[in-house]
Design a protein around this motif. Sequence first.
Motif, PDB file in Angstrom:
ATOM      1  N   GLN A  14       8.363  -8.643  -0.842  1.00 29.83           N
ATOM      2  CA  GLN A  14       8.381  -9.570   0.280  1.00 29.83           C
ATOM      3  C   GLN A  14       8.527 -10.988  -0.246  1.00 29.83           C
ATOM      4  O   GLN A  14       7.873 -11.364  -1.220  1.00 29.83           O
ATOM      5  CB  GLN A  14       7.091  -9.441   1.089  1.00 29.83           C
ATOM      6  N   ASN A  29       0.033  -7.479  -8.344  1.00 31.57           N
ATOM      7  CA  ASN A  29      -1.252  -6.883  -7.997  1.00 31.57           C
ATOM      8  C   ASN A  29      -1.793  -5.943  -9.066  1.00 31.57           C
ATOM      9  O   ASN A  29      -1.150  -5.649 -10.072  1.00 31.57           O
ATOM     10  CB  ASN A  29      -1.162  -6.169  -6.649  1.00 31.57           C
ATOM     11  N   ASP A  34      -1.800  -2.472  -3.531  1.00 25.70           N
ATOM     12  CA  ASP A  34      -0.438  -2.910  -3.246  1.00 25.70           C
ATOM     13  C   ASP A  34      -0.463  -4.400  -2.917  1.00 25.70           C
ATOM     14  O   ASP A  34      -1.511  -5.041  -2.988  1.00 25.70           O
ATOM     15  CB  ASP A  34       0.208  -2.081  -2.127  1.00 25.70           C
ATOM     16  N   ARG A  36      -0.616  -6.197  -0.464  1.00 27.85           N
ATOM     17  CA  ARG A  36      -1.423  -6.730   0.632  1.00 27.85           C
ATOM     18  C   ARG A  36      -2.706  -7.400   0.152  1.00 27.85           C
ATOM     19  O   ARG A  36      -3.320  -8.164   0.915  1.00 27.85           O
ATOM     20  CB  ARG A  36      -1.748  -5.620   1.635  1.00 27.85           C
ATOM     21  N   ASN A  39      -2.620 -11.183   0.742  1.00 23.56           N
ATOM     22  CA  ASN A  39      -2.285 -11.713   2.068  1.00 23.56           C
ATOM     23  C   ASN A  39      -2.804 -13.132   2.286  1.00 23.56           C
ATOM     24  O   ASN A  39      -2.062 -14.017   2.729  1.00 23.56           O
ATOM     25  CB  ASN A  39      -2.848 -10.797   3.160  1.00 23.56           C
ATOM     26  N   ARG A  53       6.055 -11.345  -3.499  1.00 24.65           N
ATOM     27  CA  ARG A  53       5.085 -10.280  -3.763  1.00 24.65           C
ATOM     28  C   ARG A  53       5.840  -8.964  -3.850  1.00 24.65           C
ATOM     29  O   ARG A  53       6.851  -8.777  -3.180  1.00 24.65           O
ATOM     30  CB  ARG A  53       4.062 -10.182  -2.634  1.00 24.65           C
ATOM     31  N   ASP A  55       5.354  -4.434  -4.723  1.00 28.86           N
ATOM     32  CA  ASP A  55       4.601  -3.264  -5.174  1.00 28.86           C
ATOM     33  C   ASP A  55       5.221  -2.792  -6.476  1.00 28.86           C
ATOM     34  O   ASP A  55       6.394  -2.407  -6.508  1.00 28.86           O
ATOM     35  CB  ASP A  55       4.665  -2.139  -4.139  1.00 28.86           C
ATOM     36  N   GLY A  60       2.098   1.431  -3.802  1.00 26.26           N
ATOM     37  CA  GLY A  60       2.488   1.016  -2.459  1.00 26.26           C
ATOM     38  C   GLY A  60       3.673   1.811  -1.952  1.00 26.26           C
ATOM     39  O   GLY A  60       3.681   3.050  -1.981  1.00 26.26           O
ATOM     40  N   TYR A 170      -9.947  -1.206   1.845  1.00 25.07           N
ATOM     41  CA  TYR A 170      -9.490  -1.281   0.458  1.00 25.07           C
ATOM     42  C   TYR A 170      -9.866  -0.031  -0.328  1.00 25.07           C
ATOM     43  O   TYR A 170      -9.171   0.327  -1.293  1.00 25.07           O
ATOM     44  CB  TYR A 170     -10.018  -2.547  -0.213  1.00 25.07           C
TER      45      TYR A 170
END
Length: 269
Positions: A14, A29, A34, A36, A39, A53, A55, A60, A170
Amino acid sequence: MPFDRINGIVIHHQVEGPESGAPTIVLVNSLGTDFRIWNDVAAAFSGRYRIIRYDKRGHGLSEVPPPPYRMEDHAADLLALLDHHLVPSCLVVGLSIGGEIALGLAALDETRLAGLVLMDTAHKIGDAESWDARIAAIEKDGIGAIAPQILSRWFTPGFRTPDNPAFTGYSNMLLNSPLPGYLGSCAALRDADYTETARKLAIPTLLMVGDQDGSTPPDLVKSCADLVAGSRFEVVAGAGHLPPIEQPEATVRLVGGFADAVFGAKAAA
């Protein structure tokens, strides 16, 4: 498009923030998560920085190649992602295995890095015996068998409560991780050693760690900071292994201040 074939595999990613003229921050990450987890950080920075960002392979919604993986595979994916988005130089913020991926990129081509934030990570994490034991336990009984141990290292006791919806969410992120991808990255962590890369770093570097991190404790992260000439070391109060989740405001403050210094006053305006 959030999906592209990059370095031979489909990577879910993204891009947020200004399309041109803004410096780029890439957020990488940790194992078993993943993108998120970033965020809150991405939302805080996307007004003045271009944020990427993704995965990583095996996590992810990205493709899951057969294990094992090498850290060099992850680093090559990141380099290819930068090429895909025509990013000549950026600040990479890597959490846990993400930090080792960032060090792997530095080993491949340090000129692509304007700076590094190594978060809750180190030049070497664990040893072959501990990683082989984790791989064997997961192959036998699945991630769920060791999830309580992992989560106790990830989060502070105050966060790990049944009435905290975020903890449940999570936890599910970990439990739903693609098994081959998790195992592949465990092998990459087992075999990686970026001690010499850390010693040779010649770019601005911030190392930060949660004060209650049970996976990469402050002393371990400090030992990595001691290798990097001119680096800065910060401890985040009230956080375990994942400060962007437990202490997003402190994470934004530290990373944002460092990014502004790396990129200059123009980006901070």
